[in-house]
Scaffold this active site. Structure first.
Site, PDB file in Angstrom:
ATOM      1  N   HIS A 412       0.815  -1.211   0.000  1.00  0.00           N
ATOM      2  CA  HIS A 412       0.000   0.000   0.000  1.00  0.00           C
ATOM      3  C   HIS A 412       0.856   1.272   0.000  1.00  0.00           C
ATOM      4  O   HIS A 412       0.335   2.376  -0.210  1.00  0.00           O
ATOM      5  CB  HIS A 412      -0.916  -0.004   1.227  1.00  0.00           C
ATOM      6  CG  HIS A 412      -2.213   0.708   1.011  1.00  0.00           C
ATOM      7  ND1 HIS A 412      -2.466   1.493  -0.096  1.00  0.00           N
ATOM      8  CD2 HIS A 412      -3.343   0.778   1.764  1.00  0.00           C
ATOM      9  CE1 HIS A 412      -3.679   1.998  -0.007  1.00  0.00           C
ATOM     10  NE2 HIS A 412      -4.236   1.577   1.114  1.00  0.00           N
ATOM     11  N   ASP A 416      -2.272   2.259  -4.496  1.00  0.00           N
ATOM     12  CA  ASP A 416      -3.502   2.643  -3.801  1.00  0.00           C
ATOM     13  C   ASP A 416      -4.602   1.628  -4.091  1.00  0.00           C
ATOM     14  O   ASP A 416      -4.506   0.814  -5.025  1.00  0.00           O
ATOM     15  CB  ASP A 416      -3.959   4.036  -4.234  1.00  0.00           C
ATOM     16  CG  ASP A 416      -3.001   5.127  -3.770  1.00  0.00           C
ATOM     17  OD1 ASP A 416      -2.342   4.918  -2.726  1.00  0.00           O
ATOM     18  OD2 ASP A 416      -2.905   6.161  -4.446  1.00  0.00           O
TER      19      ASP A 416
END
Length: 441
Positions: A412, A416
């Site tokens: 992450h 995204d």
């Protein structure tokens, strides 16, 4: 003339290698190509052959020691070996009257030769089996590790004595140890863990609570180190979707025979997912990128690793430039990797690099899982078991379809949720409508 035998040049990502058992001792005669010793790295097992005919003059590194690229292993005296053999041959003496050298010479003199890969050879030696009693299914009748395991299972099923404790009734035939070449018709490579070891039969019968300890192999140590490193260094998150496999199954059923007849390899599911992953990686390039310090490294190529379960543990051979490969080339490459992984003959070059990984736990029955990243990559796709489930179709009708859950674990820090979900939706759309892979839409 003295010839030095050194550790082969290792890849940059492989710092050293551990020496396994020497096949020869100082004073033994060897022929060019004879395997002197095997080196275990954190990726593969390498064989070190004798560069010339001669006599082993000196063993520099002992079994169990660790060495680096180019480090001296042993010395071979070529002139002494040749002249000594000639003198002893003239006197009617056996030039290799003792040690491993004599055993190797007796093997060469035997009339029958049985070819096998290093993994099969180790299994046969471990269980004290006669290779002549094992049916080889590899190319040209070569014995594979799977053949040895099947032989052991059949022996147990027939109620035979445990092979390791049985006394051979005849001398085993000659074993010619060489890496087994890949077979284009081999089954597709699959991912998974090392097979579970059975409890010894005597312990199960007596209810004994014995314990045993064994050192982790360098491969298992490296896998553990990399997985822990991935958990510590990456912000791993997973997203899920499900895929209707009916269109691909119909396509395979329709063209399977023509495909195999034309290309000489089976048409499996993996090639569809590799091609779908390439399309998704090109659409969402951050999934194909990685972090290096404070920089994001983008790749304009798709080197896709396919997780494969081998006798030594999990390995990830890489399909180089997968964006340029056809379905047949993908299937052929995966089949070859799977065969070499089972036989223990993968090269370091097969395992280095990779920008994205696909793991298929479904072949072992996994319905859903969250795969762990393969550092320094930023994402990994997990395939799972295809299973009939009721779903609602586009007309609002409840129908039964062969469905597969797919998972994308991603870092992450660089990817995204929007990119991750879009990537997995692209995979789903491509597999559910394979025409998209042809039209690139």
């Amino acid at each position: 003339m003295l010839i030095e035998v050194r550790i082969p040049t290792l890849a940059e990502s492989v710092p050293d290698a551990k020496l396994l058992a020497w096949n020869y001792r100082a004073g033994d005669r060897v022929e060019r190509g004879d395997v002197l010793i095997e080196l275990e790295t954190d990726k593969v097992v390498l064989e070190v052959p004798a560069p010339e005919d001669g006599t082993v003059s000196e063993i520099v590194l002992a079994e169990g020691e660790t060495g680096e690229s180019g480090q001296l292993l042993a010395r071979i005296e070529t002139e002494a070996g040749a002249s000594g053999a000639a003198r002893e041959a003239g006197s009617g003496r056996d030039p290799d009257a003792s040690g491993a050298g004599r055993r190797k010479e007796e093997h060469r003199a035997a009339p029958a030769e049985i070819a096998m890969g290093p993994a099969a050879r180790r299994a046969i030696a471990e269980h004290g089996l006669d290779p002549a009693a094992i049916a080889g299914t590899g190319r040209d009748g070569r014995i594979t590790k799977a053949d040895v395991l099947r032989h052991l299972e059949q022996a147990r099923a027939d109620g035979a004595a445990t092979p390791s404790s049985a006394t051979p009734t005849a001398a085993p035939a000659t074993v010619r140890s060489e890496p087994e070449p890949s077979s284009e018709s081999a089954p597709p490579a699959v991912s998974g863990a090392t097979p579970v070891r059975e409890m010894p039969s005597d312990a199960a019968a007596t209810g004994a609570r014995a314990e045993r300890r064994e050192p982790m192999s360098r491969l298992r140590q490296r896998v553990a180190e990399r997985l822990l490193d991935a958990q510590r260094r990456a912000a791993i998150l997973s997203t899920f979707n499900e895929v209707d496999m009916q269109p691909v199954m119909d396509l395979r059923r329709r063209y399977r025979e023509d495909f195999e007849r034309r290309h000489g390899v089976r048409l499996g599911f993996m090639s569809f997912f590799v091609k779908a992953a390439v399309q998704a990686l090109e659409r969402y390039p951050l999934v194909n990128a990685c972090i290096d310090g404070d920089d994001i490294v983008h790749h304009d190529y798709c080197d896709i690793g396919v997780a494969v379960g081998s006798p030594r543990g999990l390995v990830v051979p890489v399909l180089r430039n997968a964006e340029r490969l056809s379905f047949a080339q993908v299937e052929r490459a995966i089949a070859g990797y799977g065969e070499r992984a089972r036989d223990g003959s993968l090269a370091i070059e097969d395992l280095v690099g990779g920008t994205f990984t696909i793991s298929n736990g479904g072949v072992f029955g996994s319905l859903l899982s969250t795969p762990i990243l393969n550092p320094p990559q930023s994402a990994i796709l997990g395939m799972h078991k295809t299973q009939p489930r009721p779903v609602v179709d586009e007309q609002g009708e409840v129908v039964v379809r062969p469905m597969m859950y797919v998972a994308l674990s991603y870092d992450h820090r660089i990817i995204d949720g929007r990119e991750a979900v879009g990537f997995l939706v692209t995979i789903k759309e491509a597999v559910e409508d394979p025409a998209r892979l042809l039209l690139e839409v």
